[in-house]
Design a protein around this motif. Structure first.
Motif, PDB file in Angstrom:
ATOM      1  N   PRO A 188       8.318   4.582  -3.479  1.00  0.00           N
ATOM      2  CA  PRO A 188       8.350   4.625  -2.202  1.00  0.00           C
ATOM      3  C   PRO A 188       8.650   6.269  -1.540  1.00  0.00           C
ATOM      4  O   PRO A 188       7.686   6.438  -0.711  1.00  0.00           O
ATOM      5  N   VAL A 189       9.297   6.996  -2.200  1.00  0.00           N
ATOM      6  CA  VAL A 189       9.407   8.283  -1.481  1.00  0.00           C
ATOM      7  C   VAL A 189       8.033   9.259  -1.756  1.00  0.00           C
ATOM      8  O   VAL A 189       7.706  10.004  -0.772  1.00  0.00           O
ATOM      9  N   ILE A 190       7.270   8.949  -2.618  1.00  0.00           N
ATOM     10  CA  ILE A 190       5.891   9.642  -2.874  1.00  0.00           C
ATOM     11  C   ILE A 190       4.942   8.655  -1.879  1.00  0.00           C
ATOM     12  O   ILE A 190       4.300   9.598  -1.346  1.00  0.00           O
ATOM     13  N   ALA A 207       3.211  11.169   1.050  1.00  0.00           N
ATOM     14  CA  ALA A 207       1.919  10.968   1.304  1.00  0.00           C
ATOM     15  C   ALA A 207       1.523  10.646   2.721  1.00  0.00           C
ATOM     16  O   ALA A 207       0.559  11.137   3.547  1.00  0.00           O
ATOM     17  N   ALA A 208       1.875   9.529   3.202  1.00  0.00           N
ATOM     18  CA  ALA A 208       1.547   8.798   4.425  1.00  0.00           C
ATOM     19  C   ALA A 208       1.861   9.825   5.482  1.00  0.00           C
ATOM     20  O   ALA A 208       1.190  10.056   6.532  1.00  0.00           O
ATOM     21  N   ALA A 209       3.218  10.725   5.473  1.00  0.00           N
ATOM     22  CA  ALA A 209       3.523  11.481   6.534  1.00  0.00           C
ATOM     23  C   ALA A 209       2.800  12.922   6.486  1.00  0.00           C
ATOM     24  O   ALA A 209       2.236  13.234   7.613  1.00  0.00           O
ATOM     25  N   ALA A 210       2.427  13.396   5.412  1.00  0.00           N
ATOM     26  CA  ALA A 210       1.514  14.365   5.257  1.00  0.00           C
ATOM     27  C   ALA A 210       0.189  14.078   5.895  1.00  0.00           C
ATOM     28  O   ALA A 210      -0.447  14.881   6.810  1.00  0.00           O
ATOM     29  N   ALA A 211      -0.496  12.633   5.745  1.00  0.00           N
ATOM     30  CA  ALA A 211      -1.725  12.501   6.083  1.00  0.00           C
ATOM     31  C   ALA A 211      -1.793  12.240   7.534  1.00  0.00           C
ATOM     32  O   ALA A 211      -2.468  12.732   8.338  1.00  0.00           O
ATOM     33  N   ASN A 212      -0.531  11.848   8.203  1.00  0.00           N
ATOM     34  CA  ASN A 212      -0.547  11.505   9.622  1.00  0.00           C
ATOM     35  C   ASN A 212      -0.457  13.105  10.288  1.00  0.00           C
ATOM     36  O   ASN A 212      -0.929  13.169  11.432  1.00  0.00           O
ATOM     37  N   ARG A 213       0.514  13.947   9.516  1.00  0.00           N
ATOM     38  CA  ARG A 213       0.304  15.199  10.130  1.00  0.00           C
ATOM     39  C   ARG A 213      -0.918  15.795  10.364  1.00  0.00           C
ATOM     40  O   ARG A 213      -1.256  16.640  11.146  1.00  0.00           O
ATOM     41  N   GLY A 225      -3.513  14.350  10.623  1.00  0.00           N
ATOM     42  CA  GLY A 225      -4.527  13.651  11.799  1.00  0.00           C
ATOM     43  C   GLY A 225      -5.177  12.219  11.126  1.00  0.00           C
ATOM     44  O   GLY A 225      -6.045  11.580  11.798  1.00  0.00           O
ATOM     45  N   TYR A 226      -4.607  11.954  10.056  1.00  0.00           N
ATOM     46  CA  TYR A 226      -4.862  10.684   9.303  1.00  0.00           C
ATOM     47  C   TYR A 226      -3.912   9.664   9.395  1.00  0.00           C
ATOM     48  O   TYR A 226      -3.191   9.533   8.484  1.00  0.00           O
ATOM     49  N   PRO A 227      -3.660   9.000  10.933  1.00  0.00           N
ATOM     50  CA  PRO A 227      -2.733   7.880  10.439  1.00  0.00           C
ATOM     51  C   PRO A 227      -2.824   6.821   9.687  1.00  0.00           C
ATOM     52  O   PRO A 227      -4.075   6.410   9.253  1.00  0.00           O
ATOM     53  N   ASP A 228      -1.785   5.787   9.248  1.00  0.00           N
ATOM     54  CA  ASP A 228      -2.078   4.779   8.325  1.00  0.00           C
ATOM     55  C   ASP A 228      -2.667   4.906   7.134  1.00  0.00           C
ATOM     56  O   ASP A 228      -3.097   3.833   6.721  1.00  0.00           O
TER      57      ASP A 228
END
Length: 211
Positions: free
Chosen positions: A92-94, A98-104, A106-109
């Protein structure tokens, strides 16, 4: 912007759809690095063969799909070479990082189903290549660097395009997608060094939505 400046910003645009996030993973490193260590102890990285020969890096994978290669080609596989067991899930930590970096970027979800782990010893490198074996190119690539520094080469849509040289350090993340999703990229030969946490190695985690 001088990419080799001593001052490290939090967000560096690289191209349309691509950015560099210096130090983005550092806040979760206390949980992240033990998860990577445990995985590599249980599923050691190995040198893969490709049609161009033996890779200089060693690889392992997490998630529903792992990246495997042989002299005939390379592809995603649900099973580990040798043991034929399923790859272990992405911790989960990885996945959350990755989801948080993608969201930052501009790629949500973003929900990765594949995490390729490349282990670079000094002298290892990765030639310019495209990530083009995935099924959904609307999803970005999230690339996390751990350990000794390396120069990431981020090119363009053609192999002949001159790449930007990005000095990646421990905890940095690069995200690319959209218009730059299939841009050529690679890693220059890693120079000899020692990192206080990882020793004389660089480990790169590349998270993707493969299927």
């Amino acid at each position: 912007m001088d990419l080799f400046s001593e001052q490290r910003p939090e967000f560096v645009p690289l191209a349309t759809g691509a950015c560099w996030l210096p130090g983005f993973a550092l806040p979760v490193m206390d949980a992240l690095w033990p998860a990577v260590q445990q995985h590599l102890c249980q599923h050691p990285a190995q040198q893969m063969m490709t049609p161009m020969g033996l890779m200089s890096v060693r690889t392992s994978s997490m998630g529903d799909w792992g990246w495997v290669g042989n002299s005939q080609g390379y592809a995603y596989s649900a099973h580990q070479p040798g043991t034929h067991l399923p790859w272990p899930p992405i911790p989960p930590v990885i996945a959350q990082l990755a989801a948080a970096a993608a969201n930052r970027a501009g790629y949500p979800d973003f929900v990765p189903d594949s995490c390729l782990i490349n282990v670079y010893a000094p002298g290892s490198k990765m030639g310019l290549h495209q990530d083009k074996d995935e099924m959904d190119f609307s999803q970005p690539i999230v690339s996390l660097s751990l350990g000794i520094a390396a120069t990431f080469l981020f090119g363009g849509g053609k192999r002949s395009d001159k790449p930007v040289r990005i000095p990646l350090q421990h905890g940095d993340i690069v995200v690319w997608g959209g218009a730059s999703r299939r841009f050529y990229h690679g890693v220059a030969q890693v120079k000899a060094a020692t990192h206080p946490l990882l020793g004389a190695q660089r480990i790169n985690l590349t998270l993707r939505k493969a299927r």
